[in-house]
Design a protein around this motif. Structure first.
Motif, PDB file in Angstrom:
ATOM      1  N   ALA A 205      -4.094  14.251   3.688  1.00  0.00           N
ATOM      2  CA  ALA A 205      -4.068  13.772   5.078  1.00  0.00           C
ATOM      3  C   ALA A 205      -2.633  13.520   5.552  1.00  0.00           C
ATOM      4  O   ALA A 205      -2.422  13.027   6.654  1.00  0.00           O
ATOM      5  N   LYS A 206      -1.666  13.860   4.694  1.00  0.00           N
ATOM      6  CA  LYS A 206      -0.239  13.736   5.008  1.00  0.00           C
ATOM      7  C   LYS A 206       0.189  12.279   5.242  1.00  0.00           C
ATOM      8  O   LYS A 206       0.999  11.992   6.132  1.00  0.00           O
ATOM      9  N   ASP A 207      -0.355  11.376   4.444  1.00  0.00           N
ATOM     10  CA  ASP A 207       0.054   9.974   4.491  1.00  0.00           C
ATOM     11  C   ASP A 207       1.554   9.918   4.190  1.00  0.00           C
ATOM     12  O   ASP A 207       1.983  10.346   3.113  1.00  0.00           O
ATOM     13  N   PRO A 208       2.362   9.414   5.125  1.00  0.00           N
ATOM     14  CA  PRO A 208       3.817   9.417   4.914  1.00  0.00           C
ATOM     15  C   PRO A 208       4.261   8.579   3.716  1.00  0.00           C
ATOM     16  O   PRO A 208       5.312   8.843   3.144  1.00  0.00           O
ATOM     17  N   SER A 209       3.455   7.608   3.306  1.00  0.00           N
ATOM     18  CA  SER A 209       3.847   6.788   2.161  1.00  0.00           C
ATOM     19  C   SER A 209       3.757   7.558   0.845  1.00  0.00           C
ATOM     20  O   SER A 209       4.271   7.112  -0.178  1.00  0.00           O
TER      21      SER A 209
ATOM     22  N   PRO B 192       0.794  -1.236   0.000  1.00  0.00           N
ATOM     23  CA  PRO B 192       0.000   0.000   0.000  1.00  0.00           C
ATOM     24  C   PRO B 192       0.826   1.286   0.000  1.00  0.00           C
ATOM     25  O   PRO B 192       0.314   2.348  -0.356  1.00  0.00           O
ATOM     26  N   ARG B 193       2.084   1.199   0.386  1.00  0.00           N
ATOM     27  CA  ARG B 193       2.913   2.411   0.414  1.00  0.00           C
ATOM     28  C   ARG B 193       3.503   2.744  -0.954  1.00  0.00           C
ATOM     29  O   ARG B 193       4.060   3.817  -1.137  1.00  0.00           O
ATOM     30  N   ASN B 194       3.379   1.847  -1.922  1.00  0.00           N
ATOM     31  CA  ASN B 194       3.910   2.109  -3.253  1.00  0.00           C
ATOM     32  C   ASN B 194       2.809   2.696  -4.135  1.00  0.00           C
ATOM     33  O   ASN B 194       1.964   1.982  -4.662  1.00  0.00           O
ATOM     34  N   PHE B 195       2.828   4.009  -4.292  1.00  0.00           N
ATOM     35  CA  PHE B 195       1.796   4.703  -5.047  1.00  0.00           C
ATOM     36  C   PHE B 195       1.891   4.477  -6.556  1.00  0.00           C
ATOM     37  O   PHE B 195       0.936   4.731  -7.291  1.00  0.00           O
TER      38      PHE B 195
END
Length: 167
Positions: A64-68, A29-32
């Motif tokens: 929302a400033k998602d760090p990923s 999920p962190r790989n956009f």
């Protein structure tokens, strides 16, 4: 799965690529990048709403400033949205998004930055605003003067972009 999705994209089989990209996106999920590829596949499959939904969700996570998503500039999302809307002939909305993308091309890779300007110019040409189109093409030339896109931009400076009816 990633390799198979890439093959399906090359073979112009977006409907086969989408479930693979969804699976990989859920696992990582962190790989956009997988989600950006899904935007392209949904668009190629003719599902504008699904493509926009993926972009909207990425936008919301970014806000929302998602760090990923720290490595994903908002301008890149604006480019993806604008480019997709261009292909759907929604030129007014594409201009809005591409204007956001070109506001800070320094955060984009050279190809995306240059293509953002070219697409913006093409949208303006399709809307009949030749002066703004030429301005965008000049910016494309400044951004990536040695690129293949610069040759296109030079051509469009002297002759307005005309989109074929079947594209």
């Amino acid at each position: 799965q990633v390799l198979l999705a890439a093959i399906y994209r090359r073979e112009r089989k977006p409907l086969e690529a989408i479930p693979l990209l969804k699976g990989v996106s859920d696992r990582f999920p962190r790989n956009f990048l997988f989600r950006l590829e899904m935007v392209q596949m949904y668009s190629d499959a003719g599902n504008k709403n699904a493509a926009l939904d993926v972009l909207d969700k990425l936008d919301a996570r970014k806000k929302a400033k998602d760090p990923s998503l720290s490595g994903l500039p908002p301008e890149k999302l604006s480019f993806y949205r604008g480019n997709m809307l261009f292909w759907y002939r929604d030129y007014d909305s594409a201009i809005t998004s591409l204007t956001r993308a070109t506001a800070n091309t320094g955060v984009l890779d050279l190809h995306t930055a240059t293509l953002s300007w070219v697409r913006l110019g093409q949208c303006y040409d399709m809307k009949g605003n030749r002066a703004m189109a030429q301005r965008a093409y000049r910016e494309a030339l400044k951004t990536g003067p040695q690129t293949d896109l610069a040759k296109e931009a030079r051509d469009y400076l002297s002759s307005a972009y005309k989109r074929p009816a079947n594209v």
